[in-house]
Scaffold this motif. Structure first.
Motif, short mmCIF file in Angstrom:
data_model
loop_
_atom_site.label_atom_id
_atom_site.label_comp_id
_atom_site.label_asym_id
_atom_site.label_seq_id
_atom_site.Cartn_x
_atom_site.Cartn_y
_atom_site.Cartn_z
N ILE A 72 0.87 -1.19 0.00
CA ILE A 72 0.00 0.00 0.00
C ILE A 72 0.90 1.24 0.00
O ILE A 72 1.70 1.43 0.93
CB ILE A 72 -0.95 -0.03 1.21
CG1 ILE A 72 -1.87 -1.24 1.08
CG2 ILE A 72 -1.75 1.25 1.30
CD1 ILE A 72 -2.67 -1.57 2.31
N PRO A 73 0.82 2.03 -1.08
CA PRO A 73 1.82 3.08 -1.28
C PRO A 73 1.88 4.15 -0.19
O PRO A 73 2.92 4.77 0.00
CB PRO A 73 1.44 3.71 -2.62
CG PRO A 73 0.22 3.05 -3.08
CD PRO A 73 -0.15 1.95 -2.17
N VAL A 74 0.74 4.39 0.51
CA VAL A 74 0.75 5.47 1.52
C VAL A 74 1.25 4.97 2.88
O VAL A 74 1.38 5.77 3.81
CB VAL A 74 -0.65 6.09 1.71
CG1 VAL A 74 -1.00 6.97 0.54
CG2 VAL A 74 -1.69 5.04 1.95
N LEU A 75 1.51 3.67 2.99
CA LEU A 75 1.96 3.13 4.27
C LEU A 75 3.45 2.80 4.20
O LEU A 75 3.96 2.38 3.15
CB LEU A 75 1.17 1.86 4.62
CG LEU A 75 -0.36 2.00 4.72
CD1 LEU A 75 -0.97 0.68 5.15
CD2 LEU A 75 -0.75 3.10 5.69
#
Lengths: 228, 380
Positions: free
Chosen positions: A97-100
């Motif tokens: 997950i790119p935002v994590l």
């Protein structure tokens, strides 16, 4: 001792114009702590079989037993709960997950378990250490190389201590060096951590790490090679 | 629920992932919710004025006249009205307004007899006193809202409605319209407007137990053959007639407010839909690790609700700030509709934003939930 038993499984997909049967009356047994690779040409049914074993899809007929539980008889919500505690899954595209951060990505499966924050942190730290990424804890996926991202994905797959890990072409997007490192890591999961591993691959080099290679064609097992 | 809360930081970070898209959506939602909050504020202002007019007071006005500038009744009517059985007090009032039409800088002067004023209008003095007003022939008691709008304080000499007055007090009253008018002495206004000996209207209080409708009919009967026929109504009916047209416009505007909310819903639905579609693989991962479809739907709803709530809060805050920094009163036929956003407006706007966010998330959430997991994972 068998961990996975596939008994007379058939899977049929219906579309408007045709009926496709990628898996046809298939039997397979995977032992506990065994590393099995599924190989075969495109359309041979290997990914469909992997989905059936991982409880991502259900067979049209036949039974899939994992650690004594009949996965094929579970409803959607039972399957979801079962996947949380019993299954680790590694995707070809890593699918972080790119935002994590790396830490948060690995923590995601633990959010579904009744664990304290401290317990979660300890498990994530252990998983990241196992894949050699303790120094990349706060990095976002875009700050990691492909090989590192796949290692984070492997950490995510093992963090909840699943019964079995499934991997779908885990080296498909990696260069030769990163692929070799990934395969070493997957082998270690079996040898050092006693995990059972079922992997789909097209890569004969990757398949060499397995205890057994199962060849499929037209939805059926056509050959098995031990200690590839 | 516990698991869902654990996923909340992820949902909120995801909502802001495509920053430009999210900011544009927030601005769209804020703008539309500002319109909604403004329309609600105007609506509340009309309702509040109508509610404050619910007083046991009769208004005797010239028949077939609507604007206070055109109603002209002889002062001598006062004695006749006072003699009608059941009448408690009569307040002849000469009204001057700067415009009969709707306007945003309403100035209304009520010329009244100093001795009778408080018999009809219960006043609370925020500053100054009625005694000071009584002794100053050019004194004025200014309603609190008019004073705030014009920055008027006790002791100042100001020009209101083309006459110079000395401010003797700032007053508050529960009676409709008082907040936006200034009381001056009847003779001062009569002299200034060359209308000595006339009144625009008579305010009549009735004795306890008396029937106001019967008294109204009796008053009108007294003057039905006189030089100026009268039309007597209860205060509430009188105010309702005065603001009737603007109330209709506001009722129409209410639909514009609902339309604005619908626009917010569509904008949010579009954004959440695009966001969910672009993260199909990610959804597949979450489902593979064991997130059930209802929880997945709830996560998507969190995004929509977050965008809707932040946009709604932003739009409502803008309306609050603008109307707080620059108080606005919409004047119509001598009555002021105060545009003061209250707590109810804020709550309604935020609830509308919350509901809109949740509803807008439904189509994308259903679309994600209907997708079989094995197809999502295969397509990753």
């Amino acid at each position: 001792m068998s961990l996975i038993q596939v008994q007379g499984v058939t899977k049929t997909f219906h579309s408007l114009s045709e009926e496709v049967t990628p898996i046809r009356d298939l039997d397979l047994v995977v032992g506990k702590g065994e590393f099995v690779v599924l190989m075969g040409p495109s359309g041979s049914g290997k990914t469909t079989l992997l989905h059936l074993l991982a409880g991502i899809d259900r067979p049209t007929s036949g039974r899939v037993l994992v650690a004594g539980e009949d996965v094929s008889a579970m409803n959607a919500s039972q399957l979801a709960r079962w996947r949380t505690r019993a299954v680790g899954y590694v995707f070809q595209q890593y699918n972080l997950i790119p935002v994590l951060t790396a830490f948060e990505n690995v923590e995601v499966p633990l959010l579904l378990l009744r664990l304290s924050r401290r317990e979660r942190e300890a498990k994530v730290a252990t998983a990241l250490a196992a894949v050699g990424l303790s120094d990349r804890v706060h990095h976002l996926p875009r700050q990691l190389s492909g090989g590192q991202q796949q290692r984070v994905a492997i950490a995510r797959a093992i963090v909840a201590d699943p019964v079995v890990v499934f991997a779908d072409e885990p080296t498909g997007n990696l260069d030769r060096t990163a692929a070799a490192l990934t395969m070493q890591l997957l082998r270690r999961l079996v040898d050092e951590f006693g995990k059972t591993l079922v992997m789909v691959t097209h890569d004969p080099v990757a398949a060499q790490a397995a205890d057994r290679v199962v060849h499929l064609d037209k939805g059926q097992i056509v050959d098995e090679v031990l200690d590839a | 629920m516990r698991e869902l809360l654990a996923f909340l930081p992820y949902a909120l970070r995801t909502a802001l992932r495509a920053r430009t898209r999210s900011v544009l959506t927030l601005l769209g939602a804020a703008l539309a919710m500002a319109l909604f909050a403004f329309v609600r504020t105007v609506d509340d202002g009309v309702q509040s004025l109508a509610e404050r007019a619910d007083q046991p007071v009769l208004v005797v006005f010239q028949d077939s006249r609507f604007c206070p500038l055109t109603s002209e009744l002889p002062r001598r009517y006062e004695r006749t009205i006072r003699d009608v059985p059941g009448v408690a007090a009569v307040l002849p009032t000469l009204v001057f307004i700067n415009s009969c039409r709707s306007n945003l800088d309403l100035v209304t002067l009520h010329g009244v007899d100093a001795n009778d004023l408080e018999r009809v209008y219960p006043l609370q003095f925020l500053a100054g006193s009625v005694a000071d007003w009584r002794v100053h022939a050019d004194g004025a008691l200014v309603g609190e809202r008019l004073a705030a709008r014009r920055g008027i304080a006790v002791g100042q000499r100001v020009r209101l409605g083309e006459i110079d007055v000395q401010v003797s007090g700032i007053v508050r009253s529960e009676t409709a319209g008082v907040a936006n008018l200034a009381f001056v002495h009847l003779d001062l206004l009569g002299l200034a407007r060359k209308r000595l000996g006339t009144a625009t209207q008579f305010l009549v209080t009735v004795q306890d137990g008396a029937d106001p409708e019967q008294i109204a009919r009796a008053i009108d009967a007294k003057f039905c053959t006189d030089e100026a026929r009268t039309d007597t109504k209860g205060m509430q009916a009188f105010v309702a007639a005065a603001i009737g047209e603007i109330a209709q416009v506001v009722a129409f505007a209410r639909w514009l407010g609902y339309l604005a909310v619908l626009v917010v819903a569509l904008v949010l639905a579009n954004t959440v839909f695009i966001s969910a579609e672009s993260r199909a693989a990610e959804m597949g991962v979450l489902e593979t690790i064991g997130l059930t479809k209802p929880r997945l739907m709830a996560l998507i709803a969190c995004e929509g609700i977050a965008l809707g709530l932040v946009g709604g809060a932003l739009g409502t805050a803008v309306v609050l700030a603008v109307l707080w920094l620059r108080p606005v009163t919409l004047g119509v036929e001598g009555y002021g509709i105060d545009l003061v956003p209250g707590g109810a407006t804020v709550v309604h706007s935020l609830l509308a934003a919350l509901l809109t966010g949740a509803l807008a998330s439904l189509p994308p959430a259903i679309a994600v939930a209907r997708r079989p997991l094995h197809l999502v994972v295969k397509a990753e």
